[in-house]
Design a protein around this motif. Sequence first.
Motif, PDB file in Angstrom:
ATOM      1  N   ARG A   1       0.812  -1.212   0.000  1.00 57.68           N
ATOM      2  CA  ARG A   1       0.000   0.000   0.000  1.00 57.68           C
ATOM      3  C   ARG A   1       0.847   1.263   0.000  1.00 57.68           C
ATOM      4  NH1 ARG A   1      -4.883  -2.034   1.383  1.00 57.68           N
ATOM      5  NH2 ARG A   1      -4.870  -3.953   2.590  1.00 57.68           N
TER       6      ARG A   1
ATOM      7  N   GLU B   1      -2.631   5.367   0.160  1.00 57.61           N
ATOM      8  CA  GLU B   1      -3.744   4.684   0.825  1.00 57.61           C
ATOM      9  C   GLU B   1      -3.692   4.855   2.328  1.00 57.61           C
ATOM     10  OE1 GLU B   1      -4.822   0.498   0.077  1.00 57.61           O
ATOM     11  OE2 GLU B   1      -3.687   0.744  -1.789  1.00 57.61           O
ATOM     12  N   ALA B   2      -2.472   4.976   2.845  1.00 57.07           N
ATOM     13  CA  ALA B   2      -2.301   5.075   4.287  1.00 57.07           C
ATOM     14  C   ALA B   2      -1.382   6.236   4.623  1.00 57.07           C
ATOM     15  CB  ALA B   2      -1.722   3.776   4.844  1.00 57.07           C
TER      16      ALA B   2
ATOM     17  N   LYS C   1      -7.205   5.845   3.201  1.00 51.01           N
ATOM     18  CA  LYS C   1      -8.157   4.942   3.837  1.00 51.01           C
ATOM     19  C   LYS C   1      -7.790   4.540   5.257  1.00 51.01           C
ATOM     20  CE  LYS C   1     -11.080   4.603   0.497  1.00 51.01           C
ATOM     21  NZ  LYS C   1     -12.239   5.497   0.693  1.00 51.01           N
ATOM     22  N   GLY C   2      -6.581   4.911   5.668  1.00 53.61           N
ATOM     23  CA  GLY C   2      -6.177   4.507   7.010  1.00 53.61           C
ATOM     24  C   GLY C   2      -5.082   5.395   7.571  1.00 53.61           C
ATOM     25  N   PHE C   3      -5.115   5.566   8.878  1.00 52.87           N
ATOM     26  CA  PHE C   3      -4.109   6.391   9.558  1.00 52.87           C
ATOM     27  C   PHE C   3      -3.411   5.577  10.638  1.00 52.87           C
ATOM     28  CE2 PHE C   3      -7.210   9.607   8.131  1.00 52.87           C
ATOM     29  CZ  PHE C   3      -6.355  10.435   7.412  1.00 52.87           C
TER      30      PHE C   3
END
Lengths: 220, 220
Positions: free
Chosen positions: A89, A152-153, A176-178
């Motif tokens: 990712r 994405e992250a 989409k993410g942390f």
Amino acid sequence: MATTPSKKPTISTSVIKRLPRYRRFLRDLRHDGITRISSKELAHRMNLTASQIRQDLNCFGGFGLQGYGYNVDDLYREIGTILGLDKCRPTILLGAGNLGKAVARQLDFQSIGFDLIGIFDKAPEIIGREIREITVADVATLEDFCKENHPEAAILCVPRTQVPALADMLVEHGVKGFWNFSHCDLTNRYDNIAVESVHLSDSLMTLSYHLNAQQDSKKK
Amino acid sequence: MATTPSKKPTISTSVIKRLPRYRRFLRDLRHDGITRISSKELAHRMNLTASQIRQDLNCFGGFGLQGYGYNVDDLYREIGTILGLDKCRPTILLGAGNLGKAVARQLDFQSIGFDLIGIFDKAPEIIGREIREITVADVATLEDFCKENHPEAAILCVPRTQVPALADMLVEHGVKGFWNFSHCDLTNRYDNIAVESVHLSDSLMTLSYHLNAQQDSKKK
DNA sequence: TAGATTGTTAATCGATTAACAATC
DNA sequence: TAGATTGTTAATCGATTAACAATC
């Protein structure tokens, strides 16, 4: 063709949090040349119950073999797949101060499914430096970077005050993410965005509590 | 005089882990000039139930006032006391590489009950450097240092292979708690020694899992 | 006093453990 | 086959939520 009415198990957080630890133990076993292991033996080594291990693993499928146990290598790889470590990712790091720099250098991102493609900071004395063959860019260029590279992250190592605006912008651009090291509370800020926080001082405070509790019990 | 048969409540880990987050929210409230808060309002802000907050706090005593709620400032300080943040525990850091250095620089130890009194490493190029006005010493001198200075807590930022021997030695010399960043599994190695681990890659793996799960649910 | 909100007990929910039939 | 160990169901335990009397 027909979409099978997919079972929606929704694995509990407690189970998911245990997976990396299972994987670490399995890797060690593999390293020691051990090819099979029973839930009983693994439970003993990990200080868990055999029941729990079997329950946990059966959330994802029957990886064992009755009368035999589990194949160490297979299970190790299965857990990696479940965790998504075979992915790659595109990931960015925000904040290259003490902590950001250390995190970037410490972790082997590739081996756990992440590909660090950009590092950003706002301090002039940090912009331009190289960390892991990535040149730290001005955070002012972040939005353009996102439009081109679609991370994405994002790893958040910036002061908490900067977090909400940055995070909102990133979500806007498809992040989409942390992985959140800041003290800004992102839980429940977004829908369908994954947030995993590492609050170092919270962690140290629980150690403090336990040290206190130790002494109290001695006094008794 | 007579030792009252002290109630031994044994607070659950889930409660303890929530305390630092309560404290953070209370600090923000205080900063915003809010002096009282009800469990209902706090629950709303923290995305918890009011019941849970009242249950959690009542593990430690009745800090609230019926019909009124909680005094923000008092509660903030009470939680600090419960966590033992008013202490000043002599603490050492082992390993001044990327992570150790960042941890030493990042945290305000004093304000959460720890007093960093020594930093040790084995690499010649690191020994002698200054971090936070502490000169990194050779780990070979650690045992003597312990005999003189009696550290209570140790932060482990050394490679996992070095951990067991070091930790055993430190326990021998009276260290009562570890903040463990290594991948060595210290849980259940000692009795009556507090271990709080920060496994960064484990944490990132759970983010990976959740990113996977997101996509799966979209596919459905 | 009336209204609000706690502290605390009871009910529910979820996670862990135990038990055992299935099966390698 | 006999022995071992899983997958899975049932029982237990603990944590969260709901309810409500106590009381400010």
